[in-house]
Design a protein around this motif. Structure first.
Motif, PDB file in Angstrom:
ATOM      1  N   TYR A 539      39.873  44.717 -49.748  1.00  0.00           N
ATOM      2  CA  TYR A 539      38.628  44.788 -48.971  1.00  0.00           C
ATOM      3  C   TYR A 539      38.222  46.249 -48.816  1.00  0.00           C
ATOM      4  CZ  TYR A 539      39.339  39.887 -47.839  1.00  0.00           C
ATOM      5  OH  TYR A 539      39.488  38.533 -47.921  1.00  0.00           O
ATOM      6  N   ARG A 540      36.904  46.451 -48.654  1.00  0.00           N
ATOM      7  CA  ARG A 540      36.377  47.820 -48.542  1.00  0.00           C
ATOM      8  C   ARG A 540      35.271  47.877 -47.502  1.00  0.00           C
ATOM      9  NH1 ARG A 540      31.998  50.635 -50.904  1.00  0.00           N
ATOM     10  NH2 ARG A 540      31.435  48.828 -52.197  1.00  0.00           N
ATOM     11  N   TRP A 541      35.387  48.816 -46.564  1.00  0.00           N
ATOM     12  CA  TRP A 541      34.316  49.046 -45.608  1.00  0.00           C
ATOM     13  C   TRP A 541      33.106  49.628 -46.319  1.00  0.00           C
ATOM     14  CZ3 TRP A 541      35.099  46.820 -41.161  1.00  0.00           C
ATOM     15  CH2 TRP A 541      36.352  46.793 -40.559  1.00  0.00           C
ATOM     16  N   ARG A 542      31.915  49.097 -46.025  1.00  0.00           N
ATOM     17  CA  ARG A 542      30.691  49.701 -46.526  1.00  0.00           C
ATOM     18  C   ARG A 542      30.174  50.720 -45.513  1.00  0.00           C
ATOM     19  NH1 ARG A 542      33.018  46.261 -49.968  1.00  0.00           N
ATOM     20  NH2 ARG A 542      31.623  45.499 -51.598  1.00  0.00           N
ATOM     21  N   GLY A 543      29.177  51.513 -45.939  1.00  0.00           N
ATOM     22  CA  GLY A 543      28.519  52.422 -45.002  1.00  0.00           C
ATOM     23  C   GLY A 543      28.940  53.872 -45.100  1.00  0.00           C
ATOM     24  N   ARG A 544      29.899  54.213 -45.983  1.00  0.00           N
ATOM     25  CA  ARG A 544      30.271  55.621 -46.150  1.00  0.00           C
ATOM     26  C   ARG A 544      29.243  56.326 -47.036  1.00  0.00           C
ATOM     27  NH1 ARG A 544      35.850  57.073 -48.008  1.00  0.00           N
ATOM     28  NH2 ARG A 544      35.548  58.782 -46.519  1.00  0.00           N
ATOM     29  N   ASP A 545      28.997  57.584 -46.753  1.00  0.00           N
ATOM     30  CA  ASP A 545      27.982  58.348 -47.483  1.00  0.00           C
ATOM     31  C   ASP A 545      28.635  59.137 -48.610  1.00  0.00           C
ATOM     32  OD1 ASP A 545      25.908  59.870 -48.387  1.00  0.00           O
ATOM     33  OD2 ASP A 545      25.460  60.838 -46.474  1.00  0.00           O
ATOM     34  N   PRO A 546      28.402  58.745 -49.884  1.00  0.00           N
ATOM     35  CA  PRO A 546      29.042  59.462 -51.000  1.00  0.00           C
ATOM     36  C   PRO A 546      28.327  60.758 -51.374  1.00  0.00           C
ATOM     37  CG  PRO A 546      27.701  57.676 -51.858  1.00  0.00           C
ATOM     38  CD  PRO A 546      27.607  57.579 -50.348  1.00  0.00           C
ATOM     39  N   LEU A 547      27.153  61.008 -50.792  1.00  0.00           N
ATOM     40  CA  LEU A 547      26.350  62.158 -51.194  1.00  0.00           C
ATOM     41  C   LEU A 547      26.421  63.331 -50.221  1.00  0.00           C
ATOM     42  CD1 LEU A 547      23.167  60.223 -52.375  1.00  0.00           C
ATOM     43  CD2 LEU A 547      25.124  60.963 -53.747  1.00  0.00           C
ATOM     44  N   THR A 548      26.985  63.124 -49.044  1.00  0.00           N
ATOM     45  CA  THR A 548      26.979  64.192 -48.052  1.00  0.00           C
ATOM     46  C   THR A 548      27.820  65.381 -48.499  1.00  0.00           C
ATOM     47  OG1 THR A 548      27.493  64.763 -45.763  1.00  0.00           O
ATOM     48  CG2 THR A 548      28.911  63.135 -46.812  1.00  0.00           C
ATOM     49  N   ASP A 549      27.329  66.564 -48.208  1.00  0.00           N
ATOM     50  CA  ASP A 549      28.128  67.769 -48.420  1.00  0.00           C
ATOM     51  C   ASP A 549      28.356  68.502 -47.106  1.00  0.00           C
ATOM     52  OD1 ASP A 549      25.638  68.760 -47.926  1.00  0.00           O
ATOM     53  OD2 ASP A 549      25.540  70.058 -49.691  1.00  0.00           O
ATOM     54  N   ARG A 550      28.027  67.833 -45.992  1.00  0.00           N
ATOM     55  CA  ARG A 550      28.189  68.439 -44.670  1.00  0.00           C
ATOM     56  C   ARG A 550      29.465  67.966 -43.965  1.00  0.00           C
ATOM     57  NH1 ARG A 550      24.674  71.000 -46.703  1.00  0.00           N
ATOM     58  NH2 ARG A 550      22.725  71.728 -45.764  1.00  0.00           N
ATOM     59  N   GLU A 551      29.984  66.826 -44.379  1.00  0.00           N
ATOM     60  CA  GLU A 551      31.150  66.254 -43.703  1.00  0.00           C
ATOM     61  C   GLU A 551      32.428  66.592 -44.461  1.00  0.00           C
ATOM     62  OE1 GLU A 551      30.713  62.199 -41.954  1.00  0.00           O
ATOM     63  OE2 GLU A 551      28.877  62.170 -43.137  1.00  0.00           O
ATOM     64  N   LEU A 552      33.418  67.028 -43.723  1.00  0.00           N
ATOM     65  CA  LEU A 552      34.714  67.323 -44.312  1.00  0.00           C
ATOM     66  C   LEU A 552      35.302  66.074 -44.960  1.00  0.00           C
ATOM     67  CD1 LEU A 552      36.666  69.731 -44.560  1.00  0.00           C
ATOM     68  CD2 LEU A 552      37.793  68.911 -42.477  1.00  0.00           C
ATOM     69  N   ASN A 553      35.136  64.952 -44.282  1.00  0.00           N
ATOM     70  CA  ASN A 553      35.563  63.658 -44.814  1.00  0.00           C
ATOM     71  C   ASN A 553      34.526  62.647 -44.362  1.00  0.00           C
ATOM     72  OD1 ASN A 553      37.233  60.932 -44.525  1.00  0.00           O
ATOM     73  ND2 ASN A 553      38.377  62.250 -45.934  1.00  0.00           N
ATOM     74  N   PRO A 554      33.738  62.074 -45.263  1.00  0.00           N
ATOM     75  CA  PRO A 554      32.645  61.178 -44.856  1.00  0.00           C
ATOM     76  C   PRO A 554      33.115  60.089 -43.909  1.00  0.00           C
ATOM     77  CG  PRO A 554      32.465  61.675 -47.184  1.00  0.00           C
ATOM     78  CD  PRO A 554      33.779  62.254 -46.727  1.00  0.00           C
ATOM     79  N   LYS A 555      32.402  59.956 -42.795  1.00  0.00           N
ATOM     80  CA  LYS A 555      32.806  59.018 -41.740  1.00  0.00           C
ATOM     81  C   LYS A 555      32.763  57.566 -42.222  1.00  0.00           C
ATOM     82  CE  LYS A 555      29.922  60.473 -38.553  1.00  0.00           C
ATOM     83  NZ  LYS A 555      29.388  61.728 -39.117  1.00  0.00           N
ATOM     84  N   THR A 556      33.586  56.760 -41.581  1.00  0.00           N
ATOM     85  CA  THR A 556      33.592  55.315 -41.818  1.00  0.00           C
ATOM     86  C   THR A 556      33.314  54.653 -40.475  1.00  0.00           C
ATOM     87  OG1 THR A 556      35.361  55.768 -43.406  1.00  0.00           O
ATOM     88  CG2 THR A 556      34.825  53.457 -43.004  1.00  0.00           C
ATOM     89  N   LEU A 557      32.075  54.799 -39.990  1.00  0.00           N
ATOM     90  CA  LEU A 557      31.712  54.282 -38.674  1.00  0.00           C
ATOM     91  C   LEU A 557      31.955  52.790 -38.575  1.00  0.00           C
ATOM     92  CD1 LEU A 557      28.355  56.224 -38.139  1.00  0.00           C
ATOM     93  CD2 LEU A 557      30.529  56.671 -37.010  1.00  0.00           C
ATOM     94  N   THR A 558      31.773  52.087 -39.688  1.00  0.00           N
ATOM     95  CA  THR A 558      31.894  50.630 -39.656  1.00  0.00           C
ATOM     96  C   THR A 558      33.310  50.167 -39.341  1.00  0.00           C
ATOM     97  OG1 THR A 558      32.129  50.720 -42.058  1.00  0.00           O
ATOM     98  CG2 THR A 558      29.951  50.207 -41.188  1.00  0.00           C
ATOM     99  N   SER A 559      34.295  50.985 -39.619  1.00  0.00           N
ATOM    100  CA  SER A 559      35.687  50.610 -39.335  1.00  0.00           C
ATOM    101  C   SER A 559      36.014  50.723 -37.861  1.00  0.00           C
ATOM    102  CB  SER A 559      36.643  51.512 -40.123  1.00  0.00           C
ATOM    103  OG  SER A 559      36.673  52.825 -39.560  1.00  0.00           O
TER     104      SER A 559
END
Length: 823
Positions: A539-559
């Protein structure tokens, strides 16, 4: 656009055929005409097919657009509400204000309290209290006792002053009964020698109608009594509210009757109506409300907001009595001594019920610890709100956000100051406490949540319903996407309910579960359709941003775990161990519920549960032999950091926000360099078999002070993890990167209780860790409560001090369950 059909030119051959003889010497004009007609017919049919195809495509696209805000087509779970449940009609269902009452009606009249101290009022109305605001910096506020249906008592410490607000409901009549609220204000004992004896307080009690409430409200003026409020609405019928001063010397009173632009602007309406007045030229100036005010340029003429201000010397107390015209043969008003006696009776009854439910006194807890537990429960129960409105939602098929259907929501909230609205994954944790106190309240809450499921089987994870709720949310968090999930924690609540109450289900409760079951099926299927992983069983959480260059590690708010480190470069090939475990719990709960309800569908859920509870499958997907821990899988590198770009010479207004740089290219791998909450989910949700060596390894790891063990609970991320306490952007401090969270510690304590009672190789080890962890968490939460006046969102892993927002009496209140050991 439909293609334009051109006229077909006649060919020379066709012309010749019309003017020459056939081989038999006769004219044959019909030999070519059918071909012309056939060609014309062919093109006509083709155009019709194209037009029909385009219409079908656009129609189907339109259908897909509507699915996101189309309700699930089945019986509603909530069968009785509003006046059909009179004992729950009125309540403190406005958790975002310090004190207020409303009904469970979509367009309820709202009542509430504002106050200020005239000598401390600053320009612009600074100092007037209304909404629960962290910026008010109150020393303490929260419910001390609240039973969720008939009464509540709350203390509010505002600088050197203490306000006590309470209410008692009185059943009767046809419109939901009556109530009395009492507001008492005094100086805290330790400050009494420091406060001017002429200090005053201004109490403002108000009533307001929203734009769609049918009815009216108006002040009632009297030469001998404090001004009151009267009115009539479709749900309340005729009513009146009277104010009865109890102690203290009133200096003056005033009122405001006007039109407020919205329930979210009541305080601003009061501020704009304050006036200075003098009884005589030599007397002191007084701050009063402006009376009857008709705002310029407002369409509504009848007032929808009436406020009564009473200014008095301290100490001061006043009773507000709401009376319904439908109550007949009323013997005495619930005011003064009669109110005091009634409140005392409710408090005594609450104490006994609390002990019967949680048995803390019999377990040896002292009165101070019991008082904390009562406050924690009461803030959870007193934080239940009733909201009505429509979420903003969006899907892949809608160009812009659109409105969900308008609906009510009866739900607890995580924090009255910072999160005074419903959160999907929080509410499953809330239910583990609420259901122990009042099962029917919890079933009602579950029913309201699942009546918000759409035809796809999706529930918006954050509910922002009504003007007051929307006003508290930053714009970027308002829109909810139908691709995004949230942990299905309601299955934990249902697990507990089935464990404890299965033998006590009444016909009404079983009927509610019958109505709930199809919606649970749709929800479960939605997860399986939309959150499925790249390989079988994942299973995989959706909603992570693959394009951001501002986040050290793209958030997974949905989790629900926001910035907990996942694979550094989000892709569709990720698989997440925590979601795997949630789906295992969901399938087993669905199977059990199906058996209870006699549904043949239980078999497919049982098969899914057997498949996911297979530790060999889970190990193949998520176990790292190298680090000996469970982990996510994805495209990952640890070599990331935030760097501020170098400025370019002679260029103005450059954006120099820090960006992420990668010094080593990512590769597909298990994210096993990180250790924290996510890595122990197979233990937390009790997926691991009791004899698994991996359980023994996890028990050893969580007890290691160099990893996630502290004297105050389990930290969210180990000290040796690459992103431990690292900011995710220059604006976002760490959130789930080291802090102690009580909901996950609760799951750990619950799991330890399970493994300590289940025969297995690690039973004794689990029991030892259970006793230590439970004591550490409970003791620290209680200690910080008495030190700071609050229960907190999270706790510092080095000092145990509360951090984040406060009060946070959502899942942190699960401390009460850990004290009682009723898992």
């Amino acid at each position: 656009m439909a293609r334009q059909r051109k006229n077909l030119p006649e060919s020379s051959k066709e012309t010749k055929s019309r003017n020459s003889s056939s081989s038999n010497g006769s004219s044959s004009p019909n030999t070519k005409i059918p071909r012309q007609k056939n060609v014309f017919h062919f093109w006509k049919q083709l155009v019709l097919v194209i037009v029909l195809g385009v219409a079908i495509i656009f129609g189907y696209m339109g259908y897909l657009e509507t699915r996101v805000n189309t309700p699930f087509d089945n019986k509603k779970v909530v069968a009785r509400t509003g006046l059909n449940v009179p004992e729950q009609f009125w309540g403190s269902y406005r958790p975002g204000v310090y004190f207020g009452l409303k009904t469970r009606h979509p367009h309820s009249m709202v009542t509430g309290l504002m106050w200020y101290f005239p000598k401390r009022l600053r320009p612009g109305g600074d100092g007037i209290r209304h909404w629960c605001e962290q910026g008010d910096n109150l020393s303490k506020y929260g419910w001390l006792q609240h039973d969720g249906s008939s009464f509540g008592v709350q203390d509010i410490e505002d600088g050197p002053f203490i306000l006590t607000t309470s209410f008692v409901k009185n059943p009767g009549g046809q419109n939901g009964g009556e109530w009395t609220a009492r507001i008492s204000v005094d100086v805290i004992n330790k400050y009494k020698d420091m406060i001017d004896p002429t200090e005053q307080v201004s109490i403002i009690w108000y009533a307001a109608l929203d734009a769609e409430t049918e009815g009216f409200i108006a002040p009632t003026n009297s030469a001998t009594e404090v001004t009151g409020i009267r009115g009539e609405t479709s749900s309340l019928g005729e009513f009146k509210m009277k104010l009865f001063p109890q102690t203290g010397e009133i200096d003056h009173e005033s009122f405001l009757s006007t039109v407020s632009p919205g329930l979210n602007l009541l305080k601003e309406t009061v501020i704009s109506a304050l006036r200075l007045a003098q009884d005589n030229p030599k007397g002191p100036r007084k701050i009063i409300l402006g009376g009857q005010i008709n705002p310029v340029g407002v369409e509504r003429k009848d007032p929808n907001f009436v406020a009564i201000q009473v200014t008095a010397k301290l100490p001061f107390s006043i009773d507000v009595v709401f009376e319904s015209k439908t109550v007949v043969n009323r013997k005495d008003k619930l005011v003064g001594e009669l109110y005091s006696e009634s409140l005392e009776w409710h408090q005594s009854r609450f104490n006994q019920r609390f002990e019967d439910t949680f048995a803390l006194k019999s377990k040896g807890y002292n009165q101070k610890q019991i008082n904390f537990a009562q406050a924690a429960l009461s803030n959870m129960i007193g934080g239940i709100g009733y909201f009505y409105g429509a979420s903003k939602v969006q899907s892949f098929y809608t160009k812009e956000p659109i409105n969900y259907w308008r609906a009510p929501l009866y739900t607890a909230v995580p924090s009255r100051s910072f999160f005074p609205r419903g959160f999907l994954w929080d509410e499953g944790f809330h239910g583990l406490l609420i259901s122990q106190w009042d099962l029917d309240i919890e079933l009602d809450i579950i029913g309201h949540w699942f009546d918000l499921i759409n035809v796809e089987g999706w529930i918006p994870r954050e509910q922002i319903l009504g003007l007051e709720a929307v006003a508290k949310v930053p714009a970027e968090f308002v829109v909810q996407w139908n691709t995004n999930a949230n942990p299905p924690t309601f299955f934990l609540t249902l697990q507990y309910i089935l464990d404890k109450y299965e033998e006590d289900f009444t016909n009404e409760r079983l009927a509610m579960l019958e109505r709930l079951y199809p919606r649970l099926q749709a929800w479960f299927q939605w997860f399986n359709n939309t959150q499925i992983g790249p390989v079988a069983g994942s299973y995989r959480w959706r909603g992570r941003d693959p394009l951001t260059d501002r986040e050290l590690n793209p958030k997974t708010l949905t989790s629900g775990l926001d910035d907990f480190p996942r694979a550094s470069h989000p892709t569709e090939l990720e698989r997440h161990i925590d979601l795997y475990c949630w789906m295992a719990v969901a399938s087993s709960t669905m199977a059990r519920l199906g058996i209870i309800l006699g549904r043949e569908s239980f078999l497919k859920y049982q098969q899914t549960a057997d498949y996911l509870y297979n530790n060999e499958l889970m190990d193949n997907l998520h176990w790292s032999n190298f680090s000996e821990r469970y982990a996510d899988y994805g495209l990952h590198t640890d070599s990331v950091k935030l760097v501020r770009p170098k400025s370019l010479p002679r260029q103005q207004n450059q954006n120099l926000e820090m960006i992420r740089t990668v010094s080593k290219q990512p590769e597909y791998r298990l994210v096993d360099s990180t250790f924290g909450y996510v890595n122990v989910f197979p233990f937390l949700l009790q997926i691991l078999e009791p004899n698994s060596p991996k359980l023994g390894k996890i028990l050893t790891d969580i007890r290691d002070p160099n990893l996630i063990w502290t004297d105050y609970g389990l930290r969210s991320l180990s000290k040796n993890s690459p992103l431990y306490m690292k900011r995710n952007t220059e604006h976002d401090p760490p959130y789930w990167r080291g802090q102690i969270w009580v909901n996950i510690n609760f799951l750990a304590v619950k799991a330890l209780a399970h493994y300590s009672k289940t025969e297995g190789a690690y039973q004794d080890q689990a029991k030892k860790v259970y006793e230590e962890l439970r004591k550490n968490v409970v003791d620290n939460v209680i200690r910080q409560y008495y030190k700071t006046g609050y229960i907190w969102e999270q706790y510092n892993d080095k000092t145990g001090e509360g951090s984040g927002c406060r009060p946070f009496t959502g899942w942190t209140a699960l401390s009460v369950v850990m004290m009682s050991e009723h898992f």
